[in-house]
Design an enzyme around this catalytic site. Structure first.
Site, PDB file in Angstrom:
ATOM      1  N   PHE A 138     -57.184  10.996  26.184  1.00 40.77           N
ATOM      2  CA  PHE A 138     -56.569  12.415  25.775  1.00 40.77           C
ATOM      3  C   PHE A 138     -56.627  13.496  26.427  1.00 40.77           C
ATOM      4  CE2 PHE A 138     -56.846  15.135  22.313  1.00 40.77           C
ATOM      5  CZ  PHE A 138     -56.285  14.857  21.886  1.00 40.77           C
ATOM      6  N   ASP A 223     -60.110  16.360  33.191  1.00 40.37           N
ATOM      7  CA  ASP A 223     -60.058  17.162  31.940  1.00 40.37           C
ATOM      8  C   ASP A 223     -61.585  16.091  31.390  1.00 40.37           C
ATOM      9  OD1 ASP A 223     -60.086  17.109  29.450  1.00 40.37           O
ATOM     10  OD2 ASP A 223     -58.378  16.264  29.060  1.00 40.37           O
ATOM     11  N   LYS A 252     -63.337  22.356  24.843  1.00 40.15           N
ATOM     12  CA  LYS A 252     -64.229  22.515  23.286  1.00 40.15           C
ATOM     13  C   LYS A 252     -65.355  23.282  23.079  1.00 40.15           C
ATOM     14  CE  LYS A 252     -62.374  17.851  21.268  1.00 40.15           C
ATOM     15  NZ  LYS A 252     -61.471  17.448  22.034  1.00 40.15           N
TER      16      LYS A 252
HETATM   17  C1  LIG Z   1     -59.973  17.496  22.521  1.00 37.53           C
HETATM   18  C2  LIG Z   1     -59.589  16.748  23.355  1.00 37.53           C
HETATM   19  C3  LIG Z   1     -58.410  17.705  24.404  1.00 37.53           C
HETATM   20  C4  LIG Z   1     -57.749  18.744  23.367  1.00 37.53           C
HETATM   21  O1  LIG Z   1     -58.096  19.486  23.343  1.00 37.53           O
HETATM   22  P1  LIG Z   1     -57.673  21.843  22.093  1.00 37.53           P
HETATM   23  O2  LIG Z   1     -57.650  22.163  22.047  1.00 37.53           O
HETATM   24  O3  LIG Z   1     -57.300  19.787  20.766  1.00 37.53           O
HETATM   25  O4  LIG Z   1     -55.839  20.716  22.795  1.00 37.53           O
HETATM   26  C5  LIG Z   1     -57.628  17.804  25.793  1.00 37.53           C
HETATM   27  N1  LIG Z   1     -58.597  17.165  26.047  1.00 37.53           N
HETATM   28  C6  LIG Z   1     -59.777  15.896  26.084  1.00 37.53           C
HETATM   29  C7  LIG Z   1     -60.420  15.215  26.918  1.00 37.53           C
HETATM   30  C8  LIG Z   1     -60.008  16.104  24.139  1.00 37.53           C
HETATM   31  O5  LIG Z   1     -61.397  15.797  24.061  1.00 37.53           O
END
Ligand SMILES: *Cc1c(COP(=O)(O)O)cnc(C)c1O
Length: 406
Positions: A138, A223, A252
């Site tokens: 994700f 990420d 986050k």
């Molecule tokens: C939550 C998440 C995102 C997206 O973050 P947003 O602030 O909702 O745009 C991207 N990568 C990872 C691994 C995430 O857990």
């Protein structure tokens, strides 16, 4: 079936239905207050928060240090745009470079934006079209980060997505190496699949990815939007692997709930003037909040606490899984932990049971219940959370089998 604040929740839900796009399938609770690892709903019921948003509230709700930093900054200077220098922004950038150990920072407002910046960094640095990502990953909900996201069910009605995103099975170094070639700008990977169900990369996977990228002249981008900022017991989850990526993204846990994201890139591949920008990115208030988060993690020894409480949590959960037919496996690192359920039980059923018992959890992927409490969580709170989870799991399993029989 839930008994959580039915009247208030129903009223709010009705107002939402006539005013908001129905993008979220919410749980039946309206939270109005938080302190540390505790939440209170509109009826005054207390909850133990093992979700922390979605692994966001790193230092706990309403941490006095964070509240002071944010309110003082808001009272002094809230916004001037990026046309001018501001002190909290550069202070945060220095801290982020310090915890990564290298790089230059671009500050954005979310995880998706941090990843979007990363994709642009790689395009620009290599002039190549292709990105290699993992199935189950994700990376966000903008068109490009959605294309990077390896959960094809989320692509749904948004096709055609930007092309040149290729997905390989997560954790398979041969499949990754085979996909990375002279057209590849970057490989983008999570050190642990978060939304994909709390799936840690197998040992050696990130190193293999680094090797494949080096062989092809592609960037390795990690990420760490979910795994970073101490969530997995180190500042960045990949730091124990010895692998040095070219780009890391954070979001986050960085602002404790304030909107902030960071794209950290090696100085050699960083943007030049005019190539990227954000109106709000790196504003004084979220930066002041993020600085307080980093200070508190450091000064309160929260990396060590994360490792210790994470171990305690996993040990408790492993015991439950061993004695239950409803759960199959415990995965994760630090305070990002998932329990995979067996076939007939949905994580939503367990999360709803837990909520009704005063424990806040989240789902991750189709089969996993996620535990991501604030890093300030104590041993006795871990024990209480494990106990509540056990009861909730048993109740959800009983209800599911009743439902199946009836
Ligand atoms: C939550 C998440 C995102 C997206 O973050 P947003 O602030 O909702 O745009 C991207 N990568 C990872 C691994 C995430 O857990």
């Amino acid at each position: 079936m839930s008994v959580v604040g039915p009247a208030h929740v129903a009223t709010v839900a009705a107002r939402e239905a006539s005013s908001m796009m129905a993008t979220y399938r919410r749980y039946p609770a309206t939270f109005v207050r938080g302190a540390g690892t505790r939440l209170w709903d509109a009826e005054g019921r207390e909850y133990l928060d093992f979700a922390a948003g979605i692994a966001v509230v790193q230092i706990g709700h309403a941490h006095p240090r964070w509240v002071r930093a944010v309110t003082e900054q808001a009272a002094r200077l809230g916004h001037v745009s990026n046309l001018f220098h501001t002190e909290p922004q550069v202070a945060l950038a220095e801290r982020v470079v310090g915890l990564a150990g290298w790089g230059r920072v671009f500050l954005a407002n979310s995880g998706a934006e941090a990843n979007e910046a990363a994709l642009k960094v790689a395009r620009r640095a290599t002039g190549r079209p292709k990105f290699v990502c993992a199935l189950g990953s994700f990376h966000g909900r903008t068109l490009a980060t959605l294309a990077a996201t390896g959960q094809v069910e989320k692509h749904g009605p948004f096709r055609p997505l930007p092309p040149w995103f290729v997905h390989v099975p997560y954790g398979d170094p041969e499949a990754l190496a085979a996909a990375v070639d002279g057209e590849t700008a970057a490989v983008l990977l999570e050190p642990i699949l978060g939304e994909g169900g709390v799936v840690p990369a197998p040992p050696g996977y990130l190193a293999a990815a680094r090797e494949a990228c080096d062989a092809a002249g592609a960037l390795l981008m990690l990420d760490e939007v979910q795994t970073g900022v101490g969530r997995c017991g180190e500042w960045l989850a990949h730091q124990g692997s010895g692998v040095r990526p070219d780009v890391v993204t954070l979001a986050k846990g960085l602002g404790n709930g304030l909107p902030i994201g960071a794209c950290v890139a090696r100085a050699e591949v960083a943007f030049a003037p005019g190539e990227h920008a954000s109106t709000f990115g790196g504003g004084p208030i979220p930066c002041a909040g993020a600085l307080a988060v980093l200070d508190v993690i450091e000064e309160e020894g929260l990396l060590a606490n994360c490792r210790a409480q994470g171990e305690r949590l996993r040990a408790g959960l492993v015991e439950i899984v061993a004695g239950s037919g409803a759960a199959a496996e415990v995965r994760g690192r630090g305070l990002l932990v998932g329990v995979e359920l067996t076939e007939d039980l949905t994580p939503r059923a367990v999360v709803e049971e837990a909520l009704g018992r005063g424990l806040v959890l989240t789902e991750a992927g189709a089969r996993t219940v996620r535990f991501s409490p604030p890093l300030v969580v104590t041993g006795s709170e871990i024990d209480r959370g494990v106990e509540l989870f056990e009861t909730s799991l048993r109740a959800a399993a009983a209800r599911t089998s009743e439902g199946g029989a009836g």
